[in-house]
Design a protein around this motif. Structure first.
Motif, PDB file in Angstrom:
ATOM      1  N   LEU A  41       7.015  -9.241   3.745  1.00 18.78           N
ATOM      2  CA  LEU A  41       7.866  -8.202   3.166  1.00 18.78           C
ATOM      3  C   LEU A  41       8.891  -7.691   4.173  1.00 18.78           C
ATOM      4  O   LEU A  41      10.040  -7.398   3.818  1.00 18.78           O
ATOM      5  N   LYS A  42       8.474  -7.593   5.436  1.00 22.73           N
ATOM      6  CA  LYS A  42       9.387  -7.133   6.485  1.00 22.73           C
ATOM      7  C   LYS A  42      10.541  -8.122   6.654  1.00 22.73           C
ATOM      8  O   LYS A  42      11.686  -7.733   6.843  1.00 22.73           O
ATOM      9  N   LYS A  43      10.198  -9.414   6.604  1.00 23.59           N
ATOM     10  CA  LYS A  43      11.221 -10.453   6.738  1.00 23.59           C
ATOM     11  C   LYS A  43      12.239 -10.360   5.602  1.00 23.59           C
ATOM     12  O   LYS A  43      13.424 -10.656   5.790  1.00 23.59           O
ATOM     13  N   GLU A  44      11.788  -9.933   4.415  1.00 25.97           N
ATOM     14  CA  GLU A  44      12.687  -9.800   3.270  1.00 25.97           C
ATOM     15  C   GLU A  44      13.403  -8.448   3.240  1.00 25.97           C
ATOM     16  O   GLU A  44      14.137  -8.153   2.293  1.00 25.97           O
ATOM     17  N   GLY A  45      13.155  -7.613   4.265  1.00 24.09           N
ATOM     18  CA  GLY A  45      13.829  -6.319   4.348  1.00 24.09           C
ATOM     19  C   GLY A  45      13.263  -5.280   3.418  1.00 24.09           C
ATOM     20  O   GLY A  45      13.977  -4.352   3.001  1.00 24.09           O
ATOM     21  N   LYS A  46      11.964  -5.382   3.088  1.00 21.71           N
ATOM     22  CA  LYS A  46      11.331  -4.453   2.148  1.00 21.71           C
ATOM     23  C   LYS A  46      10.390  -3.481   2.852  1.00 21.71           C
ATOM     24  O   LYS A  46       9.518  -2.886   2.223  1.00 21.71           O
ATOM     25  N   CYS A  47      10.545  -3.345   4.171  1.00 23.58           N
ATOM     26  CA  CYS A  47       9.686  -2.432   4.946  1.00 23.58           C
ATOM     27  C   CYS A  47      10.549  -1.550   5.830  1.00 23.58           C
ATOM     28  O   CYS A  47      11.602  -1.971   6.308  1.00 23.58           O
ATOM     29  N   VAL A  48      10.083  -0.327   6.055  1.00 20.35           N
ATOM     30  CA  VAL A  48      10.706   0.565   7.039  1.00 20.35           C
ATOM     31  C   VAL A  48       9.599   1.075   7.957  1.00 20.35           C
ATOM     32  O   VAL A  48       8.464   1.276   7.537  1.00 20.35           O
ATOM     33  N   GLY A  49       9.974   1.302   9.232  1.00 24.91           N
ATOM     34  CA  GLY A  49       8.973   1.704  10.226  1.00 24.91           C
ATOM     35  C   GLY A  49       8.506   0.488  10.999  1.00 24.91           C
ATOM     36  O   GLY A  49       8.774  -0.655  10.637  1.00 24.91           O
ATOM     37  N   GLU A  50       7.795   0.738  12.094  1.00 27.60           N
ATOM     38  CA  GLU A  50       7.301  -0.331  12.950  1.00 27.60           C
ATOM     39  C   GLU A  50       5.812  -0.169  13.187  1.00 27.60           C
ATOM     40  O   GLU A  50       5.299   0.945  13.271  1.00 27.60           O
ATOM     41  N   LEU A  51       5.116  -1.330  13.323  1.00 28.28           N
ATOM     42  CA  LEU A  51       3.694  -1.316  13.646  1.00 28.28           C
ATOM     43  C   LEU A  51       3.515  -1.548  15.136  1.00 28.28           C
ATOM     44  O   LEU A  51       4.128  -2.454  15.697  1.00 28.28           O
ATOM     45  N   SER A  52       2.678  -0.728  15.791  1.00 30.54           N
ATOM     46  CA  SER A  52       2.385  -0.928  17.206  1.00 30.54           C
ATOM     47  C   SER A  52       1.536  -2.174  17.383  1.00 30.54           C
ATOM     48  O   SER A  52       0.696  -2.487  16.548  1.00 30.54           O
ATOM     49  N   ARG A  62       7.126   7.214   9.423  1.00 28.09           N
ATOM     50  CA  ARG A  62       7.640   6.918  10.766  1.00 28.09           C
ATOM     51  C   ARG A  62       7.059   7.889  11.796  1.00 28.09           C
ATOM     52  O   ARG A  62       6.709   7.493  12.908  1.00 28.09           O
ATOM     53  N   ASP A  63       6.994   9.180  11.406  1.00 26.29           N
ATOM     54  CA  ASP A  63       6.428  10.189  12.318  1.00 26.29           C
ATOM     55  C   ASP A  63       4.983   9.856  12.678  1.00 26.29           C
ATOM     56  O   ASP A  63       4.511  10.195  13.770  1.00 26.29           O
ATOM     57  N   HIS A  64       4.273   9.200  11.771  1.00 24.42           N
ATOM     58  CA  HIS A  64       2.875   8.819  12.012  1.00 24.42           C
ATOM     59  C   HIS A  64       2.760   7.450  12.702  1.00 24.42           C
ATOM     60  O   HIS A  64       1.663   6.893  12.794  1.00 24.42           O
ATOM     61  N   GLU A  65       3.909   6.912  13.166  1.00 18.36           N
ATOM     62  CA  GLU A  65       3.956   5.598  13.836  1.00 18.36           C
ATOM     63  C   GLU A  65       3.432   4.496  12.910  1.00 18.36           C
ATOM     64  O   GLU A  65       2.754   3.556  13.352  1.00 18.36           O
ATOM     65  N   GLY A  66       3.739   4.657  11.631  1.00 17.42           N
ATOM     66  CA  GLY A  66       3.297   3.672  10.655  1.00 17.42           C
ATOM     67  C   GLY A  66       4.451   2.960  10.001  1.00 17.42           C
ATOM     68  O   GLY A  66       5.594   2.996  10.470  1.00 17.42           O
ATOM     69  N   CYS A  67       4.148   2.298   8.902  1.00 20.64           N
ATOM     70  CA  CYS A  67       5.138   1.487   8.212  1.00 20.64           C
ATOM     71  C   CYS A  67       4.879   1.591   6.707  1.00 20.64           C
ATOM     72  O   CYS A  67       3.722   1.698   6.275  1.00 20.64           O
ATOM     73  N   ILE A  68       5.949   1.591   5.913  1.00 18.38           N
ATOM     74  CA  ILE A  68       5.809   1.596   4.449  1.00 18.38           C
ATOM     75  C   ILE A  68       6.629   0.445   3.879  1.00 18.38           C
ATOM     76  O   ILE A  68       7.774   0.226   4.282  1.00 18.38           O
ATOM     77  N   CYS A  69       6.008  -0.315   2.980  1.00 15.81           N
ATOM     78  CA  CYS A  69       6.656  -1.470   2.362  1.00 15.81           C
ATOM     79  C   CYS A  69       6.607  -1.304   0.846  1.00 15.81           C
ATOM     80  O   CYS A  69       5.745  -0.591   0.315  1.00 15.81           O
ATOM     81  N   GLY A  90       5.371  -4.429 -12.431  1.00 13.10           N
ATOM     82  CA  GLY A  90       5.048  -3.212 -11.701  1.00 13.10           C
ATOM     83  C   GLY A  90       5.488  -3.213 -10.254  1.00 13.10           C
ATOM     84  O   GLY A  90       6.080  -4.166  -9.743  1.00 13.10           O
ATOM     85  N   THR A  91       5.165  -2.116  -9.585  1.00  9.88           N
ATOM     86  CA  THR A  91       5.577  -1.889  -8.194  1.00  9.88           C
ATOM     87  C   THR A  91       4.371  -1.441  -7.374  1.00  9.88           C
ATOM     88  O   THR A  91       3.540  -0.670  -7.857  1.00  9.88           O
ATOM     89  N   THR A  92       4.309  -1.924  -6.133  1.00 13.70           N
ATOM     90  CA  THR A  92       3.255  -1.499  -5.199  1.00 13.70           C
ATOM     91  C   THR A  92       3.890  -0.997  -3.917  1.00 13.70           C
ATOM     92  O   THR A  92       4.682  -1.706  -3.287  1.00 13.70           O
ATOM     93  N   PHE A  93       3.582   0.238  -3.542  1.00 13.15           N
ATOM     94  CA  PHE A  93       3.971   0.780  -2.243  1.00 13.15           C
ATOM     95  C   PHE A  93       2.777   0.622  -1.288  1.00 13.15           C
ATOM     96  O   PHE A  93       1.653   1.012  -1.625  1.00 13.15           O
ATOM     97  N   ILE A  94       3.047   0.054  -0.120  1.00  9.53           N
ATOM     98  CA  ILE A  94       1.993  -0.247   0.860  1.00  9.53           C
ATOM     99  C   ILE A  94       2.247   0.562   2.118  1.00  9.53           C
ATOM    100  O   ILE A  94       3.292   0.387   2.767  1.00  9.53           O
ATOM    101  N   ILE A  95       1.315   1.448   2.447  1.00  8.16           N
ATOM    102  CA  ILE A  95       1.437   2.279   3.656  1.00  8.16           C
ATOM    103  C   ILE A  95       0.449   1.748   4.692  1.00  8.16           C
ATOM    104  O   ILE A  95      -0.727   1.514   4.389  1.00  8.16           O
ATOM    105  N   MET A  96       0.924   1.557   5.947  1.00  7.36           N
ATOM    106  CA  MET A  96       0.060   1.107   7.029  1.00  7.36           C
ATOM    107  C   MET A  96       0.116   2.136   8.145  1.00  7.36           C
ATOM    108  O   MET A  96       1.174   2.404   8.725  1.00  7.36           O
TER     109      MET A  96
END
Length: 486
Positions: free
Chosen positions: A400-411, A461-468, A476-482
């Protein structure tokens, strides 16, 4: 004075190594020269032993065949041995006494051989021959002893040279090199390790200046260069932050102006109509216009309230929250907005906890659940899943990140908690999907402010996470929080 440069220390050790190498080389060469002399002497002694063997052979032949040639050869070999003893220097050697004994025995043997020729026909010749044989045996025995002794001396010398050469190499080569290597490693790796730790703290924002305990010019120069670069980066960062603030402010103000323009225009239009229709007796129509004004005023107030809430973001107060409790408490807030026929299912991994700011994460979940409710029909279905990160989930995130469907970064090298909010609504079209996290972007016309998902991704982002977001048309739609586990 102890040098304050790594290069100077290495050079001093290098020069000392050269001197030690030259000294050891001279010692080894002198020993080799002595061994060479001993080997040459052993060769001569071997020739001496062979000559004495020839003396005994010619002696035996003469006694058997009385051939004068054998006799003369015998005397010639005796002369050869005497010249060897005379020309060689045996003073101070271990075989000196044996050589003197050999020389005396040889003189006796020669005297007996000369006497034999004069008394070859006399009756006492048998006794004389016996004496010569005995002296010959003594000569052979002494020569064998000399040869064996000299061979043993050379062997012992070689062993001794080998032993003390190994000791010298260990003492003056191996040990100094090991100590120097360890010292140099500690000298260099210690400050570099400290520098690495300081850089990590800088990356974490804990310190802004590097100070390393070292007196070496190279390390001090490196630290000075790092600090210089850090100062330049800090100055550039401040400039970028200022520029970004101005840019963000411009975007925000533009968005607010655009969003407020619609309700204000509607209010203005409704007021103009009321003024024009003030004398009209159609009370119902006037009531509808006033209600429209109230609705648009409320919308403007909500926009301002959302912006103010976002601008007053407080510092996160993270705590360990049981995932089951978090989801349960969040659903309570939204329960009144759920249509009676809508199905909301929750699946939470047992004993799973989330380290986060509870209020902020609840705000994120409420935004996503409200979006899912609005996207579905009254009899739609919403699923909430919470589970630990798996390789499959990480692979999906990368896709999803490669397709530009994620914001934020994973440590890197961190374990994650994954929260999914899934609905079976109509999905999001690809041309809209890339814009959903932008501020003031909305597809709900007058219902939304366009800040919900923007604030959601900022909080993640404040939680140092990522949402896709993963959306398929008509499915349908799925929001994925990491979020990091710790």
């Amino acid at each position: 004075m102890f040098p304050k440069s790594i290069a100077q220390k290495i050079m001093i050790f290098y020069i000392a190594g050269i001197f030690v190498t030259v000294g050891l080389s001279l010692i080894v060469l002198s020993d080799i020269w002595l061994i060479k002399q001993k080997i040459e002497l052993e060769g001569n002694i071997s020739n001496l032993f062979e000559t004495i063997q020839e003396i005994r052979r010619t002696e035996k032949n003469f006694f058997l065949y009385k051939n004068e040639v054998d006799y003369n050869d015998n005397l010639s070999y005796i002369k050869t041995v005497k010249n060897f003893i005379k020309n060689q220097k045996f003073e101070g050697l271990k075989i000196e006494n044996a050589i003197q004994e050999l020389s005396g025995t040889l003189q006796n043997y020669e005297a007996l051989m000369l006497q034999l020729k004069e008394n070859i026909s006399s009756p006492s010749v048998t006794s004389l021959e016996q004496s010569i044989r005995e002296q010959g045996k003594i000569l052979t025995h002494i020569a064998e002893n000399i040869k064996t002794t000299e061979h043993k001396i050379i062997k012992d010398s070689l062993n001794n040279i080998l032993k003390y050469s190994i000791v010298l190499i260990i003492i003056f080569f191996i040990i100094p090199f090991i100590l120097f290597g360890l010292g140099l490693t500690r000298l260099i790796s210690g400050p570099l390790k400290e520098l690495e730790n300081k850089m990590k703290k800088i990356a974490e924002g804990k310190i802004y200046y590097i100070e390393v305990k070292s007196k070496d010019k190279e390390i001090l120069s490196l630290v000075e260069t790092f600090n210089k670069v850090l100062k330049e980066l800090e100055a550039k960062q401040k400039q970028l932050i200022q520029a970004e603030k101005l840019s963000s402010l411009g975007t925000l103000m533009s968005g607010i102006a655009h969003e407020l323009n619609n309700p204000l225009s509607n209010i203005s239009t409704s007021c103009q109509i009321l003024l024009e229709e003030l004398e009209d007796s159609d009370t119902q129509y006037k009531k509808e216009l006033l209600q429209a004004i109230e609705s648009q005023t409320e919308r403007a107030k909500n926009i301002i309230k959302t912006v103010l809430d976002f601008s007053r973001r407080r510092e996160l107060k993270k705590e360990t929250i049981p995932a089951q409790t978090l989801i349960k408490d969040t659903i309570i807030f939204i329960k009144g907005e759920l249509p009676t026929k809508m199905n909301l299912s929750v699946e939470v991994e047992n004993s799973l906890s989330i380290y986060a700011d509870k209020q902020k994460i609840q705000q994120v979940l409420l935004n996503l659940i409200k979006n899912a409710i609005q996207a579905c029909d009254n009899n739609g279905e919403i699923k909430i899943k919470v589970y630990s990160s798996t390789q499959e989930a990480l692979d999906k995130h990368l896709f999803l990140k490669k397709e530009g469907k994620c914001v934020g970064e994973l440590s890197v090298n961190k374990e994650f908690i994954i929260i999914e909010v899934q609905d079976n609504g109509p999905g999001i079209s690809p041309e809209i999907l890339s814009k959903i996290f932008e501020p003031f972007f909305t597809t709900k016309e007058s219902k939304g402010s366009g800040l919900g998902l923007f604030i959601t991704q900022e909080l993640i982002r404040d939680h140092e996470g990522c949402i896709c977001v993963d959306s398929v048309a008509d499915r349908g739609t799925t929001f994925i929080i990491m979020l990091p586990k710790e």
